[in-house]
Enzyme design. Structure first.
Site, PDB file in Angstrom:
ATOM      1  NE  ARG A   4      -3.935  -2.040   1.995  1.00  0.00           N
ATOM      2  CZ  ARG A   4      -4.075  -3.118   2.776  1.00  0.00           C
ATOM      3  NH1 ARG A   4      -3.038  -3.412   3.550  1.00  0.00           N
ATOM      4  NH2 ARG A   4      -4.840  -4.105   2.618  1.00  0.00           N
ATOM      5  CE  LYS A  14      -1.592  11.706 -15.481  1.00  0.00           C
ATOM      6  NZ  LYS A  14      -2.094  12.588 -16.525  1.00  0.00           N
ATOM      7  CD  GLU A  35       5.031  14.927 -23.507  1.00  0.00           C
ATOM      8  OE1 GLU A  35       4.655  15.867 -22.810  1.00  0.00           O
ATOM      9  OE2 GLU A  35       4.172  13.854 -23.572  1.00  0.00           O
ATOM     10  CE  LYS A  90       4.122  16.245 -15.156  1.00  0.00           C
ATOM     11  NZ  LYS A  90       4.187  15.025 -16.048  1.00  0.00           N
ATOM     12  CD  GLU A 142      -4.898  14.692 -15.802  1.00  0.00           C
ATOM     13  OE1 GLU A 142      -4.177  14.910 -16.646  1.00  0.00           O
ATOM     14  OE2 GLU A 142      -5.110  13.246 -15.490  1.00  0.00           O
ATOM     15  NE  ARG A 179      -0.377  15.916 -13.068  1.00  0.00           N
ATOM     16  CZ  ARG A 179       0.136  15.410 -12.243  1.00  0.00           C
ATOM     17  NH1 ARG A 179      -0.195  15.405 -10.953  1.00  0.00           N
ATOM     18  NH2 ARG A 179       1.101  14.493 -12.849  1.00  0.00           N
ATOM     19  CG  ASN A 199      -3.383  15.169 -20.398  1.00  0.00           C
ATOM     20  OD1 ASN A 199      -2.240  14.332 -20.608  1.00  0.00           O
ATOM     21  ND2 ASN A 199      -4.244  14.977 -19.536  1.00  0.00           N
ATOM     22  CG  HIS A 218      -0.552  14.174 -24.377  1.00  0.00           C
ATOM     23  ND1 HIS A 218       0.115  15.393 -24.538  1.00  0.00           N
ATOM     24  CD2 HIS A 218       0.315  13.390 -23.645  1.00  0.00           C
ATOM     25  CE1 HIS A 218       1.370  15.409 -23.973  1.00  0.00           C
ATOM     26  NE2 HIS A 218       1.535  14.268 -23.334  1.00  0.00           N
ATOM     27  CG  HIS A 243      -2.511   9.244 -25.050  1.00  0.00           C
ATOM     28  ND1 HIS A 243      -3.089   9.861 -23.981  1.00  0.00           N
ATOM     29  CD2 HIS A 243      -1.455   9.378 -24.922  1.00  0.00           C
ATOM     30  CE1 HIS A 243      -2.025  10.066 -22.953  1.00  0.00           C
ATOM     31  NE2 HIS A 243      -0.984   9.689 -23.612  1.00  0.00           N
ATOM     32  CG  HIS A 301       4.279   9.568 -25.551  1.00  0.00           C
ATOM     33  ND1 HIS A 301       2.928   9.479 -25.391  1.00  0.00           N
ATOM     34  CD2 HIS A 301       4.424  11.011 -24.849  1.00  0.00           C
ATOM     35  CE1 HIS A 301       2.435  10.434 -24.599  1.00  0.00           C
ATOM     36  NE2 HIS A 301       3.364  11.386 -24.274  1.00  0.00           N
TER      37      HIS A 301
END
Length: 361
Positions: free
Chosen positions: A118, A140, A182, A231, A241, A245, A249, A252, A256, A268
């Site tokens: 955990r 993330k 990016e 960032k 997010e 945030r 993206n 993206h 994606h 990517h």
């Protein structure tokens, strides 16, 4: 280490440093000793991939665990296998996971750290440009499903990130281009004065950015640090997010979708570059920006040598269907779009506009 830039990610009692510069990875042992999250660690599980020849010394007992190459590593089964291996190694809740590699490694290692016992501390040592300016910072983590990218994951902030720019010197040109997509994104987000102030170890760089100096004037460690600062400021304002945030993206949604379709041999960052040009097209069709702003997008992409043309054989219906599965699509198809007040997430976009933009690409 002399010459290392420090950027802090300000998250209260979970704040952490990002160290940027040649040889930054050699700070690992001292970082583990000094961080309150890792000071008592006795074991380090180093997660990496075959072919990543980057030496790290955590200064405590360690074992290396390799995950498969490429996106195929980003599966729930990989995380399960890692956690089982951690158990056999004897990793405890007080120990640490160290991710050494690109975005795939930091995503998988971070997610495994988040769910093992955990939650176990994690430190990232990103070895690609994309990893250093984006994937390793912000907490993330996650893996893919057949239905989409990064649909299973957790927010799990690292104890530290060490961006060793020395390792970028050996990257193949295409791997660098994967990061340039990016990098281009950050030109349109911009470096606010608040972001500039997060660069605490290099006063002149912070002052230049605070004064509005463009990212295009920076190189090497300074450029990486500036992107990290942008960032970090966005993450600090919206860690999970729920709002702002989503701006990270930008480009993206189409990117994606092209990756999920999986027939186009795109990295990517290459997919994101196409997505940036497409997002500008959508914004133009919606009357949010003018032709000059579209041309500015194309100039930035050209400056990094990025091909922003749609791949041959694209199925428009498939791509628009994939837009609807994007994580941002809570109020209909949602895109981050440029506009008179900068970037914002725009929900409920008419599929007809999206189809028209695809045709114009």
């Amino acid at each position: 280490m002399s010459g290392t830039l420090r950027v802090d990610v300000p998250l209260g009692d979970r704040s952490y440093p990002v160290l940027v510069g040649a040889g930054a990875r050699h700070e690992l042992a001292s970082v583990l000793r000094e961080s309150k999250l890792t000071a008592g660690a006795q074991r380090a599980a180093v997660v990496t991939q075959p072919g990543i020849d980057v030496d790290v010394d955590p200064g405590i007992g360690c074992e290396t665990f390799e995950i498969p190459d490429g996106e195929r590593a980003k599966e729930l089964s990989t995380v399960g296998e890692l956690c089982s291996a951690f158990t056999r190694f004897g990793l405890t809740r007080r120990d640490v996971v160290v991710g050494v590699g690109g975005g795939v490694v930091t995503d998988v290692a971070g997610f495994a750290a988040a769910v093992y016992h955990r939650g176990v501390a994690v430190v990232h040592i990103p070895t690609t440009l994309l990893g250093q300016i984006d994937a390793a910072v912000g907490g993330k983590t996650g893996v893919n499903l057949a239905e989409g990218k990064n649909l299973v994951g957790a927010f799990w902030q690292p104890a530290a990130v060490l961006c060793d720019t020395e390792v970028l010197d050996t990257l193949p040109e295409r791997e660098l281009r994967a990061g340039y997509g990016e990098l281009a994104k950050y030109h349109f987000i911009g470096c606010s004065p608040r972001a500039a102030r997060l660069i605490g170890s290099h006063r002149s760089l912070a002052q230049r950015l605070d004064g509005g100096e463009p990212l295009s004037s920076l190189e090497g460690a300074e450029l990486v640090a500036a992107c990290v600062a942008i960032k970090a400021e966005v993450v600090a304002s919206d860690e999970t997010e729920s709002g702002r945030r989503a701006l990270l993206n930008y480009g993206h949604t189409l990117g994606h979708a092209l990756e999920i379709a999986g027939r186009f041999d795109l990295r990517h960052g290459e997919a994101v570059a196409i997505g940036l040009r497409y997002a500008a097209m959508v914004a133009r069709l919606l009357g949010r920006i003018d032709d000059d702003r579209v041309a500015e997008h194309e100039r930035v992409l050209d400056a990094y040598g990025l091909d922003a043309s749609l791949p041959h054989g694209i199925d428009h219906d498939e791509i628009i269907e994939l837009f609807g599965r994007d994580k941002k699509a809570a109020g209909g198809i949602t895109f981050v779009l440029d506009g008179p007040d900068g970037l914002e997430a725009v929900p409920g976009i008419d599929p007809g506009v999206l189809r028209s933009a695809l045709e114009r690409m």
